[in-house]
Design a protein around this motif. Sequence first.
Motif, PDB file in Angstrom:
ATOM      1  N   THR A  91      38.609  10.464  -3.251  1.00 56.06           N
ATOM      2  CA  THR A  91      37.655  10.905  -2.237  1.00 56.06           C
ATOM      3  C   THR A  91      36.623   9.809  -1.973  1.00 56.06           C
ATOM      4  N   ALA A  92      36.395   9.514  -0.705  1.00 56.86           N
ATOM      5  CA  ALA A  92      35.406   8.493  -0.331  1.00 56.86           C
ATOM      6  C   ALA A  92      34.031   9.131  -0.203  1.00 56.86           C
ATOM      7  N   ILE A  93      33.089   8.680  -1.039  1.00 56.33           N
ATOM      8  CA  ILE A  93      31.717   9.205  -1.038  1.00 56.33           C
ATOM      9  C   ILE A  93      30.785   8.097  -0.561  1.00 56.33           C
ATOM     10  N   THR A  94      29.962   8.411   0.431  1.00 50.00           N
ATOM     11  CA  THR A  94      29.015   7.429   0.968  1.00 50.00           C
ATOM     12  C   THR A  94      27.641   7.650   0.362  1.00 50.00           C
ATOM     13  N   ARG A  95      27.074   6.589  -0.207  1.00 50.03           N
ATOM     14  CA  ARG A  95      25.710   6.631  -0.729  1.00 50.03           C
ATOM     15  C   ARG A  95      24.828   5.814   0.228  1.00 50.03           C
ATOM     16  N   GLN A  96      23.887   6.509   0.840  1.00 46.95           N
ATOM     17  CA  GLN A  96      22.995   5.864   1.802  1.00 46.95           C
ATOM     18  C   GLN A  96      21.593   5.797   1.211  1.00 46.95           C
ATOM     19  N   ILE A  97      21.103   4.568   0.997  1.00 44.11           N
ATOM     20  CA  ILE A  97      19.795   4.335   0.376  1.00 44.11           C
ATOM     21  C   ILE A  97      18.849   3.760   1.425  1.00 44.11           C
ATOM     22  N   THR A  98      17.637   4.314   1.504  1.00 45.25           N
ATOM     23  CA  THR A  98      16.632   3.843   2.460  1.00 45.25           C
ATOM     24  C   THR A  98      15.373   3.424   1.706  1.00 45.25           C
ATOM     25  N   LEU A  99      14.934   2.184   1.977  1.00 50.15           N
ATOM     26  CA  LEU A  99      13.706   1.654   1.380  1.00 50.15           C
ATOM     27  C   LEU A  99      12.698   1.384   2.487  1.00 50.15           C
ATOM     28  N   MET A 100      11.492   1.955   2.356  1.00 51.41           N
ATOM     29  CA  MET A 100      10.418   1.731   3.319  1.00 51.41           C
ATOM     30  C   MET A 100       9.234   1.126   2.596  1.00 51.41           C
ATOM     31  N   MET A 101       8.671   0.022   3.173  1.00 44.79           N
ATOM     32  CA  MET A 101       7.514  -0.627   2.581  1.00 44.79           C
ATOM     33  C   MET A 101       6.502  -0.960   3.670  1.00 44.79           C
ATOM     34  N   SER A 119       0.821  -1.218   0.000  1.00 42.73           N
ATOM     35  CA  SER A 119       0.000   0.000   0.000  1.00 42.73           C
ATOM     36  C   SER A 119       0.848   1.258   0.000  1.00 42.73           C
ATOM     37  N   ASP A 120       2.149   1.131   0.327  1.00 41.32           N
ATOM     38  CA  ASP A 120       3.012   2.315   0.363  1.00 41.32           C
ATOM     39  C   ASP A 120       4.462   1.877   0.233  1.00 41.32           C
ATOM     40  N   LEU A 121       5.218   2.567  -0.628  1.00 41.14           N
ATOM     41  CA  LEU A 121       6.638   2.307  -0.805  1.00 41.14           C
ATOM     42  C   LEU A 121       7.346   3.644  -0.988  1.00 41.14           C
ATOM     43  N   LYS A 122       8.389   3.853  -0.226  1.00 41.49           N
ATOM     44  CA  LYS A 122       9.189   5.084  -0.341  1.00 41.49           C
ATOM     45  C   LYS A 122      10.651   4.715  -0.480  1.00 41.49           C
ATOM     46  N   LEU A 123      11.334   5.421  -1.404  1.00 41.73           N
ATOM     47  CA  LEU A 123      12.742   5.170  -1.683  1.00 41.73           C
ATOM     48  C   LEU A 123      13.480   6.500  -1.598  1.00 41.73           C
ATOM     49  N   GLY A 124      14.523   6.559  -0.780  1.00 40.43           N
ATOM     50  CA  GLY A 124      15.273   7.802  -0.612  1.00 40.43           C
ATOM     51  C   GLY A 124      16.759   7.539  -0.561  1.00 40.43           C
ATOM     52  N   GLN A 125      17.557   8.598  -0.772  1.00 37.58           N
ATOM     53  CA  GLN A 125      19.007   8.445  -0.733  1.00 37.58           C
ATOM     54  C   GLN A 125      19.671   9.729  -0.254  1.00 37.58           C
ATOM     55  N   GLN A 126      20.912   9.581   0.234  1.00 36.79           N
ATOM     56  CA  GLN A 126      21.756  10.692   0.626  1.00 36.79           C
ATOM     57  C   GLN A 126      23.163  10.440   0.127  1.00 36.79           C
ATOM     58  N   TRP A 127      23.821  11.518  -0.308  1.00 38.09           N
ATOM     59  CA  TRP A 127      25.234  11.445  -0.706  1.00 38.09           C
ATOM     60  C   TRP A 127      26.036  12.182   0.362  1.00 38.09           C
ATOM     61  N   LEU A 128      27.013  11.509   0.942  1.00 36.27           N
ATOM     62  CA  LEU A 128      27.762  12.081   2.059  1.00 36.27           C
ATOM     63  C   LEU A 128      29.268  12.011   1.801  1.00 36.27           C
ATOM     64  N   VAL A 129      29.971  13.011   2.330  1.00 35.16           N
ATOM     65  CA  VAL A 129      31.437  13.025   2.333  1.00 35.16           C
ATOM     66  C   VAL A 129      31.877  13.411   3.738  1.00 35.16           C
ATOM     67  N   ASP A 130      32.644  12.543   4.374  1.00 32.09           N
ATOM     68  CA  ASP A 130      33.091  12.772   5.759  1.00 32.09           C
ATOM     69  C   ASP A 130      31.908  13.009   6.688  1.00 32.09           C
ATOM     70  N   GLY A 131      30.791  12.311   6.443  1.00 35.01           N
ATOM     71  CA  GLY A 131      29.626  12.414   7.309  1.00 35.01           C
ATOM     72  C   GLY A 131      28.744  13.613   7.042  1.00 35.01           C
ATOM     73  N   LYS A 132      29.099  14.442   6.072  1.00 37.03           N
ATOM     74  CA  LYS A 132      28.301  15.632   5.745  1.00 37.03           C
ATOM     75  C   LYS A 132      27.702  15.475   4.347  1.00 37.03           C
ATOM     76  N   VAL A 133      26.580  16.177   4.124  1.00 35.83           N
ATOM     77  CA  VAL A 133      25.898  16.086   2.834  1.00 35.83           C
ATOM     78  C   VAL A 133      26.791  16.639   1.730  1.00 35.83           C
ATOM     79  N   LEU A 134      26.881  15.890   0.626  1.00 32.40           N
ATOM     80  CA  LEU A 134      27.686  16.318  -0.517  1.00 32.40           C
ATOM     81  C   LEU A 134      27.012  17.513  -1.196  1.00 32.40           C
ATOM     82  N   THR A 135      27.731  18.632  -1.270  1.00 36.71           N
ATOM     83  CA  THR A 135      27.173  19.842  -1.882  1.00 36.71           C
ATOM     84  C   THR A 135      27.879  20.214  -3.183  1.00 36.71           C
ATOM     85  N   ASN A 136      29.071  19.679  -3.397  1.00 33.55           N
ATOM     86  CA  ASN A 136      29.842  19.999  -4.593  1.00 33.55           C
ATOM     87  C   ASN A 136      30.160  18.707  -5.322  1.00 33.55           C
ATOM     88  N   THR A 137      29.735  18.616  -6.580  1.00 33.18           N
ATOM     89  CA  THR A 137      29.950  17.395  -7.356  1.00 33.18           C
ATOM     90  C   THR A 137      31.348  17.324  -7.966  1.00 33.18           C
TER      91      THR A 137
END
Length: 553
Positions: A303-313, A279-297
């Motif tokens: 450079t180590a970039i963390t991609r955090q993906i969250t799936l809710m069902m 009945s509900d599915l949400k998919l989200g992500q965050q790009w992080l560098v050193d624990g902070k949100v990536l603002t400059n591509t």
Amino acid sequence: MKRHLNYQSSIMKTSLMKKILLLVTLTISGISYANAQAIATVSKNNITENEVIQLMVSVDKSADQSKFDISQLGPDFRSGQVSFGSSRSLVNGDYSVQSQWTVSIAPTKMGILTIPSMEVAGEQTNPINIRVNKDATAPKSSDIIKVSGELSKNELYEGETAQFNAKIAIFADIRRLKDPNIITPQGNGVEFSPIGESKQYQTVIDGLQATVVEQVFSLSANKAGKLTFDGLAFTGGLIQTDRYGRSTKLIPLNINPKQYSINVLTKPSDYKGTWLPTSDLKLGQQWLVDGKVLTNTEVEAGTAITRQITLMMADVPPEKLPSIDISYPKSVRMYDEKPTIGKDSQGNSVMTIKQVIIPHTSGQVKLPAVSIQWWNSKTHKAEVAKLDSLTLTVTPNSQKSEQMIEQETNEQSKTVIKREVDHGIWPYSTLGFAILWLLTLIAWYKARNSVSKETLTVTSNHAISNSDISVLITALKSDNTILAHQIIQDHADDWKAKGIDTDKVKVLIEKLSHAKYSSKSENTDKERLIKEVTQQLKVSKKSKSSPAELEAL
């Protein structure tokens, strides 16, 4: 002499009297056993429904507890646990033995009931009539126990789950319940599994004090159609005593389950792809560098970039969440840790994926998008959840070359030992003894140099690359335990062969990881743990062979 004969005659008479007395005692005892009686008595014979009385059965001879079977009472009475005792007495030469059984019984219906004649240790008891009157003050089962249930939805698809919230309220002191039994929901074609632990609490309902027990169940169907199932049911009894303690009642409690219905729909025939109804599915992500949100591509290589993906069902158990596979370009190295799976405060299943991505080649690199196809059970339509891609502009690293970065992130260190091959002097043996001696001397000289080179090569390869250690320590200082785990995994065999206790290093990294992600605060000294890791990675330098030692070879 005469006195002596009289004394002996007196002793003989006394002995004879004792034998006669013993014979009489045994004879009387035998007659007593032969005429043993079994007697049954009750504490009251005029009672109200559900009232508990005491039944006492005795027999005038020695027996054990198994000689009385309580099932002889028949269906008109409920019984409790049987207690047994025996006694022996000798009063004024009268020897007696008695065995007695005591049990609490309560009637199962009204009217004149009969406790039948029962066999006890080979003897028969007398029958007893019990008059049972209606108790106008007796409470109903529904006044003491109330059950209820609520479905999260009445319609679902095959493969989808719903929640059934079951509740039972007890309007009595639960310490007076006898043999309580809560029967869980059940139905044909419907499966139930409890979600978490049950909750028990005290509350007030309609002005009455009540004990409430709640349990949430996950409901799934293994076939389509309109299905029915039974909710909670309850069986047991309640022990009630009047205020003066003169009478005790055992009130039977039998609550039948309520019936619920649910409509299970089949998968649409024209649907293509992975079947994922919810009945509900949400998919989200965050790009992080050193624990902070990536603002400059625009990032440097390495450079180590963390991609955090969250799936809710919603309405899907955690174990049935889909896997998310992402194919990254060869210009980056990706490390990932085991997904974290659980439930949120609303009971939805949640999966979190963390990936560390390290670009090692300058230029444009596109990190791929993610999409999940699913079936919306509310709108009855197929939908696609998407995560956007990310394009990075990778610039050369100011301190390391691309080849160094690629080697550190993409290759495992390997020990290579080069050996020189000497073909010998045998093809020239025909040139004479002098040439043979000369070539042998040259061959010996080359062989000695070959051993020296090989020894030096092995010695140099026993040293651990400082760049590997530097990358590992840097990852730990920046709380990037995912990358640290991957580095130790890549080099575990090689480092262990060189004397490094990699198992201890893994334990230290695990402690740092727990300190970072644990919901409970742990007083872990981060700097101390990193220092311990650094100490473990140190390898004592092997002493180089002296020229004299090489000569000895």
